[in-house]
Design an enzyme around this catalytic site. Structure first.
Site, PDB file in Angstrom:
ATOM      1  N   GLU A 100     -44.457  78.722 -63.569  1.00  0.00           N
ATOM      2  CA  GLU A 100     -43.380  77.866 -63.078  1.00  0.00           C
ATOM      3  C   GLU A 100     -42.822  77.013 -64.204  1.00  0.00           C
ATOM      4  OE1 GLU A 100     -42.390  74.266 -59.928  1.00  0.00           O
ATOM      5  OE2 GLU A 100     -44.224  75.439 -59.680  1.00  0.00           O
ATOM      6  N   LYS A 229     -60.629  77.895 -47.400  1.00  0.00           N
ATOM      7  CA  LYS A 229     -59.418  78.626 -47.784  1.00  0.00           C
ATOM      8  C   LYS A 229     -58.360  78.709 -46.682  1.00  0.00           C
ATOM      9  CE  LYS A 229     -62.157  81.277 -51.056  1.00  0.00           C
ATOM     10  NZ  LYS A 229     -62.686  82.565 -51.498  1.00  0.00           N
ATOM     11  N   ASP A 304     -61.833  79.072 -58.011  1.00  0.00           N
ATOM     12  CA  ASP A 304     -61.413  79.994 -56.954  1.00  0.00           C
ATOM     13  C   ASP A 304     -60.005  79.606 -56.524  1.00  0.00           C
ATOM     14  OD1 ASP A 304     -60.972  81.425 -54.600  1.00  0.00           O
ATOM     15  OD2 ASP A 304     -63.078  81.317 -53.991  1.00  0.00           O
ATOM     16  N   HIS A 399     -34.538  71.161 -64.261  1.00  0.00           N
ATOM     17  CA  HIS A 399     -34.743  72.610 -64.173  1.00  0.00           C
ATOM     18  C   HIS A 399     -33.612  73.369 -64.862  1.00  0.00           C
ATOM     19  CE1 HIS A 399     -38.276  73.131 -61.487  1.00  0.00           C
ATOM     20  NE2 HIS A 399     -37.999  71.881 -61.188  1.00  0.00           N
TER      21      HIS A 399
END
Length: 404
Positions: A100, A229, A304, A399
């Site tokens: 990103e 998760k 993870d 951006h």
């Protein structure tokens, strides 16, 4: 040495399956054979995937199955920033693996402001990795009997669970009843390991003891009340892994000159966006983009990555004070480790070494606590930078300037 071309031929003919190659060749050769086979099957150019620096033997089986190579993610660095933590003390460079554009620049701007203010304070306020099996009972009366047994035999459950590990310690067992279901939420101190495998194995032994000594029948070793998760209120409230908070006070001149806004504008922006907007959306995360920093550091340091879901359980607060802006972020369920899993791979190990947090800490658990504190400071920097950007109307232009 087995020829990868021959192995690829055997895959094509059906003599071998993808998962059987390590039985006939070393990990590098098996990966090359799979690439040859897949390149022919799909027409894809897999040369870049075959360019990796970690030891295939360490990764294959332990970190991934049917290995074909490595996926490369650009790694940037932000900082340095001074951290006054319970375990993290000193200046740190934060490694961030991301695709990103503008993320590293944004976090770096926030860290620069924090460092100019003298650094951030961070503390791990709670720690415990959970696993919650679900048992079947006949009804609520039997559920009560099972819970009474668990309450009276916690020490026995602790001894049984801890017999499976030299590091993990059972902190407690919290029961929940839903109709004819009994959930037992086991919580463990896993030291410097993230600890999911450790807690699963330990809980399996404890669950077998519950089955042997009560009328409850184990249905699933994970009953989703852990909760792993997935977005879950229980982790946002009770915590999972490390619960960590970081804060800083930025003086008014620093906010106005470096961030191009005012403390009052940032407080209003945080309240309207991160608090009210998140509440209206029913969000578990009351923050601007904490998951960005969590995800980038997870990829960089071998965590993870699916547990970014819980890592986004964060609340950002801001208050205007006479001396400037108070800003904090509290992450309820940051699941990190500095030993085991992906932390053993070459680039991830190097990123942890860059932080000075590779391997086991002294005392055990100190390195994982320190990593959680540094990540929290990084997430706070990202919040400060993004909120300042939209308060000063610079978000879109930032951006655009970076070509994103």
């Amino acid at each position: 040495m087995t020829n990868p071309a021959d192995l690829a031929d055997q895959l094509r003919s059906g003599e071998l399956r993808l998962y059987e190659l390590e039985d006939h060749a070393d990990a590098d050769t098996a990966a090359e054979a799979r690439r040859r086979f897949l390149a022919e099957e799909t027409g894809a150019d897999l040369d870049a995937i075959g360019a990796y620096s970690f030891e295939a033997a360490k990764a294959s089986g332990a970190a991934v199955e049917n290995m074909v190579g490595g996926a490369q993610v650009p790694l940037g660095v932000a900082g340095p920033v001074a951290v006054d933590g319970g375990s993290a003390t000193g200046e740190y460079y934060l490694p961030l693996a991301t695709t990103e554009g503008a993320l590293v620049a944004s976090v770096n701007r926030g860290l620069s402001a924090i460092d100019d203010a003298g650094g951030a304070t961070a503390r791990v306020t709670d720690s415990g990795m959970t696993r919650a099996p679900v048992f079947r009972v006949s009804g609520v009366a039997e559920a009560e009997t099972v819970i009474q047994w668990v309450d009276k035999h916690t020490d026995e459950l602790r001894e049984t669970a801890e017999s499976t590990t030299s590091h993990g310690k059972l902190l407690g067992v919290e029961p929940y009843v839903v109709g004819d279901n009994v959930y037992l939420r086991f919580a463990y101190d896993t030291k410097d390991a993230m600890g999911m495998n450790m807690t699963t194995i330990a809980t399996r032994e404890a669950a077998e003891l519950v089955e042997a000594e009560t009328t409850a029948e184990l249905v699933a070793l994970s009953g989703n009340l852990c909760n792993d998760k997935k977005p879950a209120a229980i982790n946002a409230v009770e915590g999972r892994g490390r619960t960590v908070t970081a804060d800083v006070v930025l003086d008014r001149d620093l906010v106005e000159e470096t961030l191009n806004t005012t403390p009052e504008a940032m407080v209003e922006g945080n309240t309207r966006k991160n608090l009210i907007g998140s509440a209206k959306a029913g969000s578990f995360g009351f923050n601007a983009h904490a998951a960005n920093t969590v995800a980038a550091t997870f990829l960089a340091t071998g965590q993870d990555e699916a547990q970014v879901v819980e890592g986004a359980n964060a609340i950002t607060t801001m208050n205007a004070r006479e001396d400037g802006l108070y800003a904090s972020i509290s992450l309820a369920s940051l699941e990190v480790g500095t030993v085991g899993g992906g932390t053993k791979l070459a680039t991830q190990s190097a990123a942890l070494e860059m932080l000075g947090l590779g391997g086991s800490g002294d005392p055990p658990g100190a390195n994982a606590d320190a990593l959680a504190e540094v990540i929290a400071v990084g997430a706070l920097a990202g919040e400060i930078s993004l909120i300042a950007a939209f308060c000063s109307r610079h978000l879109a232009s930032a951006h655009e300037d970076l070509g994103r």
